[in-house]
Scaffold this active site. Structure first.
Site, PDB file in Angstrom:
ATOM      1  N   ASN A 154     -17.852   6.515  -4.714  1.00 35.84           N
ATOM      2  CA  ASN A 154     -18.040   5.665  -5.889  1.00 35.84           C
ATOM      3  C   ASN A 154     -18.470   4.249  -5.521  1.00 35.84           C
ATOM      4  O   ASN A 154     -19.359   3.675  -6.164  1.00 35.84           O
ATOM      5  CB  ASN A 154     -16.750   5.610  -6.705  1.00 35.84           C
ATOM      6  N   LYS A 181       0.856  -1.184   0.000  1.00 36.40           N
ATOM      7  CA  LYS A 181       0.000   0.000   0.000  1.00 36.40           C
ATOM      8  C   LYS A 181       0.892   1.234   0.000  1.00 36.40           C
ATOM      9  O   LYS A 181       2.043   1.201   0.464  1.00 36.40           O
ATOM     10  CB  LYS A 181      -0.891   0.030   1.249  1.00 36.40           C
TER      11      LYS A 181
END
Length: 347
Positions: free
Chosen positions: A183, A80
């Site tokens: 989203n 990440k």
């Protein structure tokens, strides 16, 4: 705090602190494991209060990506990235370019992608100076957002808990509280509405709430109280640590299944949910649809139909985890962690 002494350090293979004097970039890349393949996971742009907060987040997120990719059956490890900045900063494109040069320097050990504060168009900016970027807008038809893959996995998760907790194969009139209407959360609401579910929603963005209420007849509640809504399923789709000492005693839902990362403030909260009779679907399992659908460019030729079929298969994976948790009288979060570690160790 030294990285090796950090409470979230979990034998991470590599932690890279990224700085660029010209742009003012402050970022971190954490590679948790490459046992199954190159580490893959998005980059988050967020105004962390302190650099230690950023380090805590990236270490947890990277480990979650290792477990997520393992249980999703992907030939990928976990990593990440985070950039300490406000996503609305006009300088964001230059920060992304500077960050991407650090990703490029790793030579493919880490592939980056969209996350909080970074959308598909931003991923194309990252790719200007980096070969190791997926979820780019240019990789999809106009108007398609790979976050819809994540929402499809979230829908599979709610179908699974409906079966596990209520013995139902349909979602008609199932009451679901969705926290976070970006989203992923917004598209999850669409899918739930089309399946006949009743929606309770909240977001700090009032316009997003108004849009979902108008489109799907949802009931809006205060963002600080949605975890306590009188619903069947609570679906956290915002930021992490929503399941904690304060919120868990107030949860009225029978199940928690949402798309936010790191929903448990601490690992012990998985056991607390179980003790209270609340089914918890581990977040990194239910939100795996995004990387399942978008990461194929790393290791094969993308096939949209095949990706959708695999994402829908999360339904069976989740029921397997919940079934094992019931049989062994253990929190599903512990069972999923154990399964993921076994797959990584067996590589």
């Amino acid at each position: 705090m030294a990285v090796f002494d950090h409470p979230e350090f979990d034998h991470h293979e590599q932690v890279v602190f990224c700085h660029d004097d010209t742009t003012g970039l402050h970022g971190i890349i954490a590679i948790h494991s490459t046992a199954l393949g190159p580490a893959a996971g998005g980059c988050r742009v967020y105004p962390y209060p302190t650099f230690d907060d950023a380090l805590t987040d990236v270490l947890r997120l990277a480990r979650g990506m290792s477990y997520k990719n393992a249980l999703a059956g992907l030939p990928l490890g976990g990593g990440k990235g985070v950039i300490v900045a406000d996503a609305s900063d006009p300088a964001k494109p230059e920060l992304l370019r500077a960050f991407s040069r650090h990703v490029q320097s790793l030579g493919g050990r880490y592939w980056t992608a969209i996350d909080v504060g970074i959308g598909p168009a931003d991923a194309d900016i990252l790719a200007e100076e980096c070969d190791y970027v997926f979820t780019r807008a240019s990789q999809y038809p106009d108007g398609f957002n790979p976050a819809h893959f994540t929402a499809l996995g979230g829908f599979a998760g709610i179908r699974a808990v409906a079966k596990h907790d209520f013995g139902r194969d349909d979602l008609t009139e199932l009451r679901v509280a969705v926290q976070g209407l970006g989203n992923t959360g917004g598209d999850l609401c669409r899918r739930l509405h089309e399946a006949g579910a009743e929606l309770v929603v909240a977001d700090v963005n009032g316009a997003a709430v108004d849009a979902i209420v108008a489109a799907y007849g949802a009931t809006a509640v205060d963002a600080a109280a949605i975890h306590a809504a009188d619903v069947d399923v609570f679906a956290p789709c915002a930021l992490g640590a929503i399941l904690n000492d304060t919120t868990i005693p107030e949860i009225r839902a029978k199940a928690v299944s949402g798309l936010a990362n790191n929903q448990l403030a601490e690992p012990r909260h998985g056991a607390e949910l179980r003790d209270r009779g609340i089914t918890y679907v581990p977040d990194y399992v239910v939100n795996a649809g995004g990387i399942m659908g978008s990461s194929t460019v790393i290791f094969t030729t993308p096939n949209r139909e095949e990706s959708i079929r695999q994402i829908e298969g999360l339904y069976d994976t989740i029921l397997e985890i919940l079934g094992r948790a019931d049989a062994e009288a253990r929190p599903p979060s512990d069972v999923a962690d154990e399964m993921a570690r076994a797959r990584i160790a067996g590589s």
